[in-house]
Design a protein around this motif. Structure first.
Motif, PDB file in Angstrom:
ATOM      1  N   LEU A   1     -14.940  25.934 -19.305  1.00 25.47           N
ATOM      2  CA  LEU A   1     -14.294  26.369 -20.274  1.00 25.47           C
ATOM      3  C   LEU A   1     -13.160  27.475 -18.664  1.00 25.47           C
ATOM      4  CD1 LEU A   1     -16.271  27.654 -23.153  1.00 25.47           C
ATOM      5  CD2 LEU A   1     -14.651  25.556 -23.183  1.00 25.47           C
ATOM      6  N   GLY A   2     -14.304  27.396 -17.981  1.00 28.24           N
ATOM      7  CA  GLY A   2     -13.192  28.374 -16.705  1.00 28.24           C
ATOM      8  C   GLY A   2     -12.284  27.585 -16.337  1.00 28.24           C
ATOM      9  N   PHE A   3     -12.231  26.298 -16.457  1.00 27.66           N
ATOM     10  CA  PHE A   3     -11.271  25.521 -15.763  1.00 27.66           C
ATOM     11  C   PHE A   3     -10.717  25.020 -16.731  1.00 27.66           C
ATOM     12  CE2 PHE A   3     -14.121  24.684 -11.702  1.00 27.66           C
ATOM     13  CZ  PHE A   3     -12.684  24.380 -10.212  1.00 27.66           C
ATOM     14  N   ALA A   4     -10.866  24.642 -17.775  1.00 25.48           N
ATOM     15  CA  ALA A   4     -10.003  25.011 -18.879  1.00 25.48           C
ATOM     16  C   ALA A   4      -9.159  26.031 -18.841  1.00 25.48           C
ATOM     17  CB  ALA A   4     -10.355  25.084 -20.408  1.00 25.48           C
ATOM     18  N   VAL A   5      -9.138  27.513 -18.824  1.00 24.77           N
ATOM     19  CA  VAL A   5      -8.346  28.621 -18.873  1.00 24.77           C
ATOM     20  C   VAL A   5      -7.856  28.416 -17.478  1.00 24.77           C
ATOM     21  CG1 VAL A   5      -8.862  31.390 -18.361  1.00 24.77           C
ATOM     22  CG2 VAL A   5     -10.201  30.605 -20.312  1.00 24.77           C
ATOM     23  N   ALA A   6      -8.212  28.405 -16.204  1.00 20.48           N
ATOM     24  CA  ALA A   6      -7.444  28.478 -15.111  1.00 20.48           C
ATOM     25  C   ALA A   6      -6.060  27.367 -15.420  1.00 20.48           C
ATOM     26  CB  ALA A   6      -8.152  27.719 -13.906  1.00 20.48           C
ATOM     27  N   TYR A   7      -6.912  25.803 -16.307  1.00 20.33           N
ATOM     28  CA  TYR A   7      -5.595  25.291 -16.097  1.00 20.33           C
ATOM     29  C   TYR A   7      -4.529  25.276 -16.919  1.00 20.33           C
ATOM     30  CZ  TYR A   7      -8.170  21.274 -14.026  1.00 20.33           C
ATOM     31  OH  TYR A   7      -9.573  20.417 -13.198  1.00 20.33           O
ATOM     32  N   LYS A   8      -4.978  26.087 -17.877  1.00 17.82           N
ATOM     33  CA  LYS A   8      -3.874  26.951 -18.818  1.00 17.82           C
ATOM     34  C   LYS A   8      -3.432  27.760 -18.490  1.00 17.82           C
ATOM     35  CE  LYS A   8      -2.340  28.506 -23.412  1.00 17.82           C
ATOM     36  NZ  LYS A   8      -1.442  27.243 -24.423  1.00 17.82           N
ATOM     37  N   VAL A   9      -3.768  28.465 -17.543  1.00 18.98           N
ATOM     38  CA  VAL A   9      -2.422  29.524 -16.176  1.00 18.98           C
ATOM     39  C   VAL A   9      -1.480  29.025 -15.736  1.00 18.98           C
ATOM     40  CG1 VAL A   9      -2.897  31.620 -14.854  1.00 18.98           C
ATOM     41  CG2 VAL A   9      -4.364  31.638 -17.007  1.00 18.98           C
ATOM     42  N   LEU A  10      -2.920  27.897 -15.006  1.00 20.90           N
ATOM     43  CA  LEU A  10      -1.743  26.974 -14.211  1.00 20.90           C
ATOM     44  C   LEU A  10      -0.049  26.896 -14.947  1.00 20.90           C
ATOM     45  CD1 LEU A  10      -4.335  25.679 -12.084  1.00 20.90           C
ATOM     46  CD2 LEU A  10      -2.740  27.101 -10.990  1.00 20.90           C
ATOM     47  N   LEU A  11      -0.786  26.265 -16.336  1.00 17.72           N
ATOM     48  CA  LEU A  11       0.791  25.411 -16.787  1.00 17.72           C
ATOM     49  C   LEU A  11       1.388  26.236 -18.007  1.00 17.72           C
ATOM     50  CD1 LEU A  11      -1.650  22.604 -19.065  1.00 17.72           C
ATOM     51  CD2 LEU A  11      -0.455  22.297 -17.116  1.00 17.72           C
TER      52      LEU A  11
ATOM     53  N   ILE B   1      -5.922  19.578  -7.762  1.00 22.47           N
ATOM     54  CA  ILE B   1      -6.218  20.480  -8.639  1.00 22.47           C
ATOM     55  C   ILE B   1      -7.417  19.948  -9.215  1.00 22.47           C
ATOM     56  CG2 ILE B   1      -6.763  22.875  -9.949  1.00 22.47           C
ATOM     57  CD1 ILE B   1      -4.085  23.186  -9.237  1.00 22.47           C
ATOM     58  N   ASN B   2      -6.615  19.164 -10.015  1.00 27.42           N
ATOM     59  CA  ASN B   2      -7.947  18.014 -10.630  1.00 27.42           C
ATOM     60  C   ASN B   2      -8.791  17.465  -9.655  1.00 27.42           C
ATOM     61  OD1 ASN B   2      -7.660  15.350 -11.346  1.00 27.42           O
ATOM     62  ND2 ASN B   2      -8.520  16.356 -13.428  1.00 27.42           N
ATOM     63  N   MET B   3      -8.307  17.288  -8.849  1.00 24.89           N
ATOM     64  CA  MET B   3      -9.064  15.963  -7.492  1.00 24.89           C
ATOM     65  C   MET B   3     -10.310  16.958  -7.001  1.00 24.89           C
ATOM     66  SD  MET B   3      -8.209  15.266  -4.120  1.00 24.89           S
ATOM     67  CE  MET B   3      -8.246  16.887  -3.277  1.00 24.89           C
ATOM     68  N   MET B   4     -10.019  18.568  -6.580  1.00 21.67           N
ATOM     69  CA  MET B   4     -10.869  19.300  -6.235  1.00 21.67           C
ATOM     70  C   MET B   4     -11.804  19.923  -7.476  1.00 21.67           C
ATOM     71  SD  MET B   4     -10.121  19.930  -3.349  1.00 21.67           S
ATOM     72  CE  MET B   4     -11.308  21.679  -3.313  1.00 21.67           C
ATOM     73  N   GLN B   5     -11.414  19.978  -8.522  1.00 25.16           N
ATOM     74  CA  GLN B   5     -11.639  20.042  -9.844  1.00 25.16           C
ATOM     75  C   GLN B   5     -13.488  19.067 -10.416  1.00 25.16           C
ATOM     76  OE1 GLN B   5     -11.319  20.400 -13.732  1.00 25.16           O
ATOM     77  NE2 GLN B   5     -13.127  21.083 -14.427  1.00 25.16           N
ATOM     78  N   SER B   6     -13.069  17.859  -9.877  1.00 23.55           N
ATOM     79  CA  SER B   6     -14.381  16.852  -9.834  1.00 23.55           C
ATOM     80  C   SER B   6     -15.422  16.906  -8.650  1.00 23.55           C
ATOM     81  CB  SER B   6     -12.898  15.104  -9.887  1.00 23.55           C
ATOM     82  OG  SER B   6     -12.828  15.050 -10.667  1.00 23.55           O
ATOM     83  N   LEU B   7     -14.950  17.409  -7.454  1.00 20.22           N
ATOM     84  CA  LEU B   7     -15.330  17.355  -7.199  1.00 20.22           C
ATOM     85  C   LEU B   7     -16.751  18.099  -6.685  1.00 20.22           C
ATOM     86  CD1 LEU B   7     -16.102  16.859  -3.727  1.00 20.22           C
ATOM     87  CD2 LEU B   7     -14.554  18.529  -2.623  1.00 20.22           C
ATOM     88  N   GLY B   8     -16.134  19.237  -7.012  1.00 20.69           N
ATOM     89  CA  GLY B   8     -17.236  20.791  -7.702  1.00 20.69           C
ATOM     90  C   GLY B   8     -18.020  19.872  -8.521  1.00 20.69           C
ATOM     91  N   GLY B   9     -17.615  19.812  -9.755  1.00 22.05           N
ATOM     92  CA  GLY B   9     -17.973  19.467 -10.533  1.00 22.05           C
ATOM     93  C   GLY B   9     -19.623  18.474  -9.882  1.00 22.05           C
ATOM     94  N   PHE B  10     -19.222  17.756  -9.601  1.00 22.53           N
ATOM     95  CA  PHE B  10     -19.460  16.425  -8.549  1.00 22.53           C
ATOM     96  C   PHE B  10     -21.070  16.723  -8.006  1.00 22.53           C
ATOM     97  CE2 PHE B  10     -21.350  14.017  -5.216  1.00 22.53           C
ATOM     98  CZ  PHE B  10     -22.246  13.282  -5.594  1.00 22.53           C
ATOM     99  N   MET B  11     -20.015  18.722  -7.078  1.00 25.03           N
ATOM    100  CA  MET B  11     -21.439  18.970  -6.271  1.00 25.03           C
ATOM    101  C   MET B  11     -23.013  19.838  -7.518  1.00 25.03           C
ATOM    102  SD  MET B  11     -18.774  20.291  -3.343  1.00 25.03           S
ATOM    103  CE  MET B  11     -20.136  21.040  -3.069  1.00 25.03           C
ATOM    104  N   VAL B  12     -21.843  20.750  -8.433  1.00 26.12           N
ATOM    105  CA  VAL B  12     -22.778  21.559  -9.104  1.00 26.12           C
ATOM    106  C   VAL B  12     -23.277  20.885 -10.387  1.00 26.12           C
ATOM    107  CG1 VAL B  12     -21.271  23.210  -8.776  1.00 26.12           C
ATOM    108  CG2 VAL B  12     -21.291  22.230 -10.347  1.00 26.12           C
ATOM    109  N   LEU B  13     -22.935  19.227 -10.447  1.00 21.55           N
ATOM    110  CA  LEU B  13     -24.089  19.054 -11.294  1.00 21.55           C
ATOM    111  C   LEU B  13     -25.262  18.645 -10.817  1.00 21.55           C
ATOM    112  CD1 LEU B  13     -21.474  16.514 -13.364  1.00 21.55           C
ATOM    113  CD2 LEU B  13     -23.284  18.186 -14.277  1.00 21.55           C
ATOM    114  N   THR B  14     -24.869  18.042  -9.443  1.00 21.72           N
ATOM    115  CA  THR B  14     -26.499  17.548  -8.278  1.00 21.72           C
ATOM    116  C   THR B  14     -26.708  18.303  -8.007  1.00 21.72           C
ATOM    117  OG1 THR B  14     -24.361  17.186  -6.916  1.00 21.72           O
ATOM    118  CG2 THR B  14     -25.020  15.675  -7.765  1.00 21.72           C
TER     119      THR B  14
END
Length: 137
Positions: free
Chosen positions: A55-65, A108-121
Motif C-alpha cells: 500500500l505504501g508503494f501504491a501511494v508513492a506511485y499515485k504521488v509520482l503519477l 522505480i518499478n524495477m527497484m520495487q521488484s528488487l526491494g520486494g524480493f529482498m524483504v520477501l526472502t
C-alpha cells in the motif's frame, strides 16, 4: 532521477521492514510455550506487514503519477485498486503485470521488484527461524 527515487523508496522499505520484524517478534507468543500460535501469529503479522508495504508503494506511485515527471502507466483505470494491484504484482513477481509502464517510472518499478524480493526472502527466513524453533522436539 527515477533510479534515485527508487533507491530511496526501497531504502525506506528496508527500514519499515526492519522495524516491522521487530514488532512481529515482540507480539508473537513464545515459540517454546505456544509453538503453533507463534507460527500462525508470525505468518499473519508478516502478511499484514507486506500488505502495508504494498500500500505504501501504491501511494508513492499515485504521488509520482500526479507529479508526472517520471512517466506513466498504460492500461490502467486510474483507480486505487489498479495502483494496489500494480504495486502488489511488482512487489511479489518481479513486475510482470497487465499494466505497462512508460518512461523513467520503469526504473522505480524495477527497484520495487528488487526491494520486494529482498524483504520477501527476509520474511521467509524470519518465519523459518520461528518455525524451526517451534518444531524442535
Amino acid at each position: 532521477m527515477a533510479l534515485f527515487i527508487g533507491f530511496v523508496l526501497v531504502s525506506l522499505l528496508g527500514l519499515i521492514h526492519h522495524y516491522g520484524l521487530l514488532a512481529v517478534r515482540a507480539i508473537k507468543p513464545s515459540s517454546d510455550h505456544r509453538p503453533r500460535a507463534a507460527i500462525i501469529v508470525t505468518f499473519i503479522a508478516l502478511l499484514a506487514l507486506h500488505t502495508i508495504e504494498i500500500l505504501g508503494f501504491a501511494v508513492a506511485y499515485k504521488v509520482l503519477l500526479i507529479w508526472g515527471a517520471v512517466g506513466d502507466l498504460a492500461s490502467y483505470d486510474r483507480s486505487w485498486s489498479g495502483l494496489i494491484y500494480f504495486s502488489g504484482v511488482n512487489f511479489a513477481t518481479l513486475g510482470y503485470t497487465q499494466i505497462e509502464t512508460s518512461g523513467a517510472i520503469r526504473l522505480i518499478n524495477m527497484m520495487q521488484s528488487l526491494g520486494g524480493f529482498m524483504v520477501l526472502t527476509w520474511s521467509a527466513t524470519f518465519l523459518y527461524s520461528v518455525s524451526e524453533r517451534a518444531w524442535k522436539e
